[in-house]
Design an enzyme around this catalytic site. Structure first.
Site, PDB file in Angstrom:
ATOM      1  N   SER A 114      46.023  -6.656  99.149  1.00  0.00           N
ATOM      2  CA  SER A 114      47.408  -6.585  99.600  1.00  0.00           C
ATOM      3  C   SER A 114      47.822  -7.750 100.487  1.00  0.00           C
ATOM      4  CB  SER A 114      47.667  -5.269 100.339  1.00  0.00           C
ATOM      5  OG  SER A 114      46.839  -5.157 101.483  1.00  0.00           O
ATOM      6  N   SER A 140      31.625 -11.616 102.948  1.00  0.00           N
ATOM      7  CA  SER A 140      31.036 -11.383 104.256  1.00  0.00           C
ATOM      8  C   SER A 140      31.810 -12.214 105.276  1.00  0.00           C
ATOM      9  CB  SER A 140      29.548 -11.748 104.232  1.00  0.00           C
ATOM     10  OG  SER A 140      28.950 -11.581 105.489  1.00  0.00           O
ATOM     11  N   TYR A 156      31.453  -5.043 114.301  1.00  0.00           N
ATOM     12  CA  TYR A 156      31.892  -5.845 113.154  1.00  0.00           C
ATOM     13  C   TYR A 156      30.758  -6.740 112.672  1.00  0.00           C
ATOM     14  CZ  TYR A 156      34.327  -9.386 110.422  1.00  0.00           C
ATOM     15  OH  TYR A 156      34.710 -10.255 109.426  1.00  0.00           O
ATOM     16  N   LYS A 206      28.720  -6.880 108.931  1.00  0.00           N
ATOM     17  CA  LYS A 206      28.597  -8.063 108.089  1.00  0.00           C
ATOM     18  C   LYS A 206      27.142  -8.500 107.926  1.00  0.00           C
ATOM     19  CE  LYS A 206      32.882  -8.537 106.975  1.00  0.00           C
ATOM     20  NZ  LYS A 206      33.309  -8.313 105.567  1.00  0.00           N
TER      21      LYS A 206
END
Length: 283
Positions: free
Chosen positions: A15, A135, A149, A153
């Site tokens: 999006s 990633s 976060y 990753k």
């Protein structure tokens, strides 16, 4: 394109930002391209570009299955899966709630693997396919105020390595894309989650310093690379006969990964803390 049918690609998180740019890039290259996202009201630009759009919540089994089944019903095959859907939850490790930490992992890790597990039996039967996991350089090196976060990753990097070796005998390639500083809505989201989690807690001084040095610094934000550079890297990896396992791309990516490779941990800690507006680190 080779063969009688054009190749089909699915791009999640399409999006905005990297996902939108990638879906447009693959469509322009002749792929039958599906762009999927939760925010379907923001997919009109993709439809105008010839991308087929569909709703997808990567955290929901039924949504993921419906998405995959529709692609097979309409296109008959899936050649490329781009696992781009994800978000960044920032704040000190101590400050971020476990509910939020779980959501970070559910979207960034389990969401990607949910789609991969749907695609793999189909790709394995055809002995062909490419899975691209988006990633970040944050998956190779960590910084303060982003532990959850970074952990998500780092996990996608490890899963990609294991998956790459497991599926190679079936003709399936697994590629990791590692963006550096990219001009997307991620930067706004990062600021919002950081402020919400840590601007008033015990790490407030570090948080405010980071906001000033990194997230509210117009000059630094202007140096961010456009999402198109990531889309181009994804396109190159799809077309490559033998793609690299990792593609660092965008501003700061190569230099930071070089620093990670050559500097001792304490030196790297000090360098990062200075970037975050703080000259100190713990011994």
């Amino acid at each position: 394109m080779t063969g009688t049918n054009p190749r089909t690609a699915l791009v999640t998180g399409a999006s905005s930002g990297i996902g939108e740019a990638t879906a447009k890039r693959l469509r322009s290259a002749g792929f039958v391209t599906y762009g999927a996202a939760r925010r379907t009201h923001r997919l009109q630009a993709l439809e105008d570009h010839g991308v087929r759009t569909l709703p997808l919540d990567v955290t929901d089994d039924d949504s993921a299955r419906a998405c995959f089944d529709r692609i097979l019903d309409e296109a008959g095959q899936l050649d490329v899966l781009v696992n781009n859907a994800g978000y960044g939850s920032f704040g000190a490790v101590e400050d971020v709630s476990f509910d939020e930490a779980h959501r970070q992992f559910e979207v960034n890790i389990f969401g990607a693997m949910r789609l991969a597990r749907l695609a793999l039996p189909h790709m394995r039967a055809r002995r062909s396919g490419t899975i691209i996991n988006v990633s970040s350089i944050a998956g190779r090196m960590a910084a303060p105020l982003g532990g959850w976060y970074h952990a998500s990753k780092f996990a996608i990097e490890a899963l990609s390595d294991s998956l790459r070796m497991e599926v190679a005998p079936y003709g399936i390639r697994v590629v990791v894309i590692e963006p550096g500083q990219i001009a997307t809505e991620f930067n706004v989201e990062r600021r919002q989650t950081l402020v919400r989690a840590s601007v008033n807690g015990p790490y407030a001084d570090l948080t405010r310093a980071a906001l000033s040095a990194l997230l509210d610094n117009p000059a630094r934000l202007r140096r961010a690379s456009p999402p198109s550079v990531v889309a181009d890297a994804i396109h190159r990896s799809v077309l490559a006969r033998r793609p690299r396992t990792r593609y660092p791309v965008g501003n700061t990516a190569s230099s930071l990964l070089w620093a990670r490779a050559v500097l001792p941990d304490r030196w790297l800690d000090a360098m990062i803390m200075r970037m975050y507006g703080s000259p100190t680190t713990t011994a």
